[in-house]
Design an enzyme around this catalytic site. Structure first.
Site, PDB file in Angstrom:
ATOM      1  N   SER A 121       0.756  -1.319   0.487  1.00 53.26           N
ATOM      2  CA  SER A 121      -0.259  -0.022   0.371  1.00 53.26           C
ATOM      3  C   SER A 121       0.964   1.557   0.019  1.00 53.26           C
ATOM      4  O   SER A 121       1.744   1.415  -1.303  1.00 53.26           O
ATOM      5  CB  SER A 121      -0.750  -0.236   1.288  1.00 53.26           C
ATOM      6  OG  SER A 121      -2.303   0.839   1.376  1.00 53.26           O
ATOM      7  N   ASP A 162       0.632   7.103  -9.098  1.00 52.05           N
ATOM      8  CA  ASP A 162       0.605   7.894  -9.784  1.00 52.05           C
ATOM      9  C   ASP A 162      -0.105   8.680  -8.790  1.00 52.05           C
ATOM     10  O   ASP A 162      -0.813   9.913  -9.188  1.00 52.05           O
ATOM     11  CB  ASP A 162      -0.419   8.550 -10.813  1.00 52.05           C
ATOM     12  CG  ASP A 162      -2.087   7.439 -10.492  1.00 52.05           C
ATOM     13  OD1 ASP A 162      -2.525   7.462  -8.876  1.00 52.05           O
ATOM     14  OD2 ASP A 162      -2.942   7.335 -11.282  1.00 52.05           O
ATOM     15  N   GLU A 213      -8.713  -1.505  -3.642  1.00 56.75           N
ATOM     16  CA  GLU A 213      -7.922  -2.272  -4.066  1.00 56.75           C
ATOM     17  C   GLU A 213      -8.048  -1.819  -5.889  1.00 56.75           C
ATOM     18  O   GLU A 213      -7.228  -1.709  -6.649  1.00 56.75           O
ATOM     19  CB  GLU A 213      -8.006  -4.165  -4.425  1.00 56.75           C
ATOM     20  CG  GLU A 213      -6.670  -4.877  -4.745  1.00 56.75           C
ATOM     21  CD  GLU A 213      -5.226  -4.796  -3.805  1.00 56.75           C
ATOM     22  OE1 GLU A 213      -3.967  -5.785  -4.595  1.00 56.75           O
ATOM     23  OE2 GLU A 213      -4.766  -4.235  -3.197  1.00 56.75           O
ATOM     24  N   PHE A 227      -9.561   0.428  -6.712  1.00 61.80           N
ATOM     25  CA  PHE A 227      -9.199   1.954  -7.146  1.00 61.80           C
ATOM     26  C   PHE A 227      -7.814   2.113  -7.215  1.00 61.80           C
ATOM     27  O   PHE A 227      -7.337   2.607  -8.379  1.00 61.80           O
ATOM     28  CB  PHE A 227      -9.331   2.526  -5.592  1.00 61.80           C
ATOM     29  CG  PHE A 227      -9.414   4.473  -5.792  1.00 61.80           C
ATOM     30  CD1 PHE A 227      -9.866   5.270  -6.384  1.00 61.80           C
ATOM     31  CD2 PHE A 227      -7.538   4.468  -4.753  1.00 61.80           C
ATOM     32  CE1 PHE A 227      -9.948   5.942  -6.467  1.00 61.80           C
ATOM     33  CE2 PHE A 227      -7.358   6.220  -5.315  1.00 61.80           C
ATOM     34  CZ  PHE A 227      -8.474   6.990  -5.921  1.00 61.80           C
ATOM     35  N   HIS A 278      -5.678  -0.595  -8.443  1.00 59.64           N
ATOM     36  CA  HIS A 278      -5.368  -0.849  -9.672  1.00 59.64           C
ATOM     37  C   HIS A 278      -4.839  -0.796 -10.980  1.00 59.64           C
ATOM     38  O   HIS A 278      -4.150  -0.985 -11.833  1.00 59.64           O
ATOM     39  CB  HIS A 278      -6.898  -2.643 -10.151  1.00 59.64           C
ATOM     40  CG  HIS A 278      -5.994  -3.278 -11.099  1.00 59.64           C
ATOM     41  ND1 HIS A 278      -6.937  -3.695 -12.185  1.00 59.64           N
ATOM     42  CD2 HIS A 278      -5.819  -4.661 -11.115  1.00 59.64           C
ATOM     43  CE1 HIS A 278      -6.169  -4.204 -12.797  1.00 59.64           C
ATOM     44  NE2 HIS A 278      -5.827  -5.238 -11.655  1.00 59.64           N
ATOM     45  N   LYS A 285      -1.050   1.741 -15.333  1.00 58.12           N
ATOM     46  CA  LYS A 285      -0.214   2.872 -15.943  1.00 58.12           C
ATOM     47  C   LYS A 285       0.894   2.454 -16.080  1.00 58.12           C
ATOM     48  O   LYS A 285       1.745   2.973 -16.858  1.00 58.12           O
ATOM     49  CB  LYS A 285      -0.906   3.970 -15.358  1.00 58.12           C
ATOM     50  CG  LYS A 285      -2.084   4.249 -15.701  1.00 58.12           C
ATOM     51  CD  LYS A 285      -3.223   5.436 -15.384  1.00 58.12           C
ATOM     52  CE  LYS A 285      -3.988   6.095 -15.451  1.00 58.12           C
ATOM     53  NZ  LYS A 285      -4.445   7.208 -14.479  1.00 58.12           N
ATOM     54  N   HIS A 318      -7.229  -5.608  -0.797  1.00 58.82           N
ATOM     55  CA  HIS A 318      -6.470  -5.305   0.070  1.00 58.82           C
ATOM     56  C   HIS A 318      -6.444  -5.255   1.631  1.00 58.82           C
ATOM     57  O   HIS A 318      -6.389  -4.620   1.920  1.00 58.82           O
ATOM     58  CB  HIS A 318      -7.255  -3.469  -0.415  1.00 58.82           C
ATOM     59  CG  HIS A 318      -6.283  -2.168   0.134  1.00 58.82           C
ATOM     60  ND1 HIS A 318      -4.939  -1.512  -0.912  1.00 58.82           N
ATOM     61  CD2 HIS A 318      -5.080  -1.660   1.080  1.00 58.82           C
ATOM     62  CE1 HIS A 318      -4.165  -1.057  -0.563  1.00 58.82           C
ATOM     63  NE2 HIS A 318      -4.531  -0.582   0.463  1.00 58.82           N
ATOM     64  N   SER A 319      -5.513  -6.432   1.784  1.00 57.35           N
ATOM     65  CA  SER A 319      -5.980  -7.257   2.569  1.00 57.35           C
ATOM     66  C   SER A 319      -4.325  -8.015   2.870  1.00 57.35           C
ATOM     67  O   SER A 319      -3.886  -8.287   2.308  1.00 57.35           O
ATOM     68  CB  SER A 319      -6.642  -8.154   3.362  1.00 57.35           C
ATOM     69  OG  SER A 319      -7.024  -8.877   1.756  1.00 57.35           O
ATOM     70  N   TRP A 320      -4.176  -7.843   3.888  1.00 56.12           N
ATOM     71  CA  TRP A 320      -2.845  -8.897   4.285  1.00 56.12           C
ATOM     72  C   TRP A 320      -3.238 -10.083   4.084  1.00 56.12           C
ATOM     73  O   TRP A 320      -2.415 -10.253   3.659  1.00 56.12           O
ATOM     74  CB  TRP A 320      -2.752  -8.965   5.939  1.00 56.12           C
ATOM     75  CG  TRP A 320      -2.376  -6.952   6.592  1.00 56.12           C
ATOM     76  CD1 TRP A 320      -2.761  -6.562   7.340  1.00 56.12           C
ATOM     77  CD2 TRP A 320      -1.519  -7.219   6.431  1.00 56.12           C
ATOM     78  NE1 TRP A 320      -2.233  -5.513   7.201  1.00 56.12           N
ATOM     79  CE2 TRP A 320      -0.776  -5.583   6.650  1.00 56.12           C
ATOM     80  CE3 TRP A 320       0.475  -7.607   5.683  1.00 56.12           C
ATOM     81  CZ2 TRP A 320       0.152  -5.207   6.976  1.00 56.12           C
ATOM     82  CZ3 TRP A 320       1.564  -7.315   6.397  1.00 56.12           C
ATOM     83  CH2 TRP A 320       1.813  -5.684   6.986  1.00 56.12           C
TER      84      TRP A 320
END
Length: 327
Positions: free
Chosen positions: A164, A192, A268, A270, A272, A277, A300-302
């Site tokens: 992250s 970005d 995740e 968001f 990706h 890019k 988006h997790s461990w």
């Protein structure tokens, strides 16, 4: 006549406003509850070091597992909500156990909430008061020198891996310190960070995670520091350095590993697109020394970050020429 393009632009603005408003709370929910216990099992040779930092004016806690004299190191960097008791890699994964006797020294700095592991322009002032954030200096100068002198760990030819927030940090550290970091792993990072409304979103997330201000870190959005710390804009440096990369981001859909909750799925998805890019920028710059895992299910997790760290172990050992230990 209906102005279709105007309506689309208006809807776009509302979507951006909605994302800006909800992102901090989603990050908070996806991060899970804080814990004061570590994962590593008793018996592993994990040390809790206090490494002096002149740049930050204090000693920094570092969790450490020695891979042997002269071993290369894997620096594991934490997420936005890094705690002051243990590194998230130890709290949430069995990283020390996975890398035990691998020939790789495991280095987990503790702390650095919302820091992006960067050298900040100004004191980092948040809900708990003000402190000095000079993490890049610590990680690339003070800590490797200390580990070399006191634990016989190589100060060059090592790796940096982050998730992250720290995924982008890992790439930036490798871009600007290629002798130290010949390998960089980025897991579910925003790639970005200087573009569009990303500086504002980052500022909101930092404010939610400790009350920090992005302007104290890199100045206003038009400051060159934002571009310096943008992985997409620095892809060419990584190519020129021939840094070996491992870049992962799930598509936001849960797999059998878990992480089935709306915040983790949204975040995740968001980030990706920015990873796609980055891949385009890397390939466009002539890159040919990277592993990209961008097509698999994952949130988006461990659960997913741990799986990636485990999966990259042979690649790390091969690239860093680690000599596994036995006994």
């Amino acid at each position: 006549m209906i102005d279709v393009s105007g309506k689309i632009r208006a809807w776009g603005r509302w979507l951006l406003v909605g994302a800006a408003a909800t992102l901090p709370s989603l990050i908070s929910l996806a991060g899970g509850a804080a814990t004061a216990s570590a994962f590593s099992r008793p018996g592993l040779p994990v040390e809790y070091l206090q490494v002096p930092s002149e740049a930050m004016g204090r000693s920094i806690k570092v969790q450490f597992q020695n891979g042997g004299n002269g071993s290369p190191a894997v620096y594991l960097l934490d997420g936005l909500r890094a705690q002051d008791d243990y590194n998230g890699w130890d709290i949430n994964t069995s990283a020390f156990e996975w890398y035990y006797q691998s020939g790789l020294s495991v280095v987990m700095p503790v702390g650095g909430q919302s820091s992006f592991y960067s050298d900040w322009y100004s004191p980092a002032c948040g809900k708990a008061g003000c402190t000095t954030y000079k993490w890049e200096t610590f990680l690339t100068s003070e800590l490797p020198k200390w580990l070399s002198a006191n634990r016989s760990v190589k100060s060059t030819g090592s790796a940096v891996v982050g998730l992250s927030m720290a995924g982008s940090s890992a790439l930036i550290l490798a871009a600007y310190h290629p002798d130290q970091f010949i390998y960089a792993g980025s897991l579910s990072a925003l790639m970005d960070s200087s573009q569009g409304i990303e500086p504002q979103l980052i500022g909101l997330a930092m404010g939610d995670a400790g009350g920090y201000k992005a302007a104290d870190m890199w100045g206003p959005p038009n400051d060159p520091a934002w571009q310096r710390n943008d992985p997409i804009l620095q892809a060419g440096k990584l190519v020129a350095n021939n840094t070996h990369l491992w870049v992962y981001c799930g598509n936001g859909t849960p797999s059998e590993l878990g992480g089935t909750n709306v915040p983790a799925e949204f975040l995740e998805n968001f980030v990706h697109g920015s990873n796609l890019k980055f891949q385009d920028a890397y390939n466009g710059a002539g890159g040919h020394n990277a592993v990209f895992n961008l097509n698999a299910d994952g949130t988006h997790s461990w659960e997913y970050w741990g799986a990636q760290l485990n999966a990259m172990k042979p690649d790390l050992q091969n690239t860093l020429m680690a000599v596994p230990r036995s006994g």
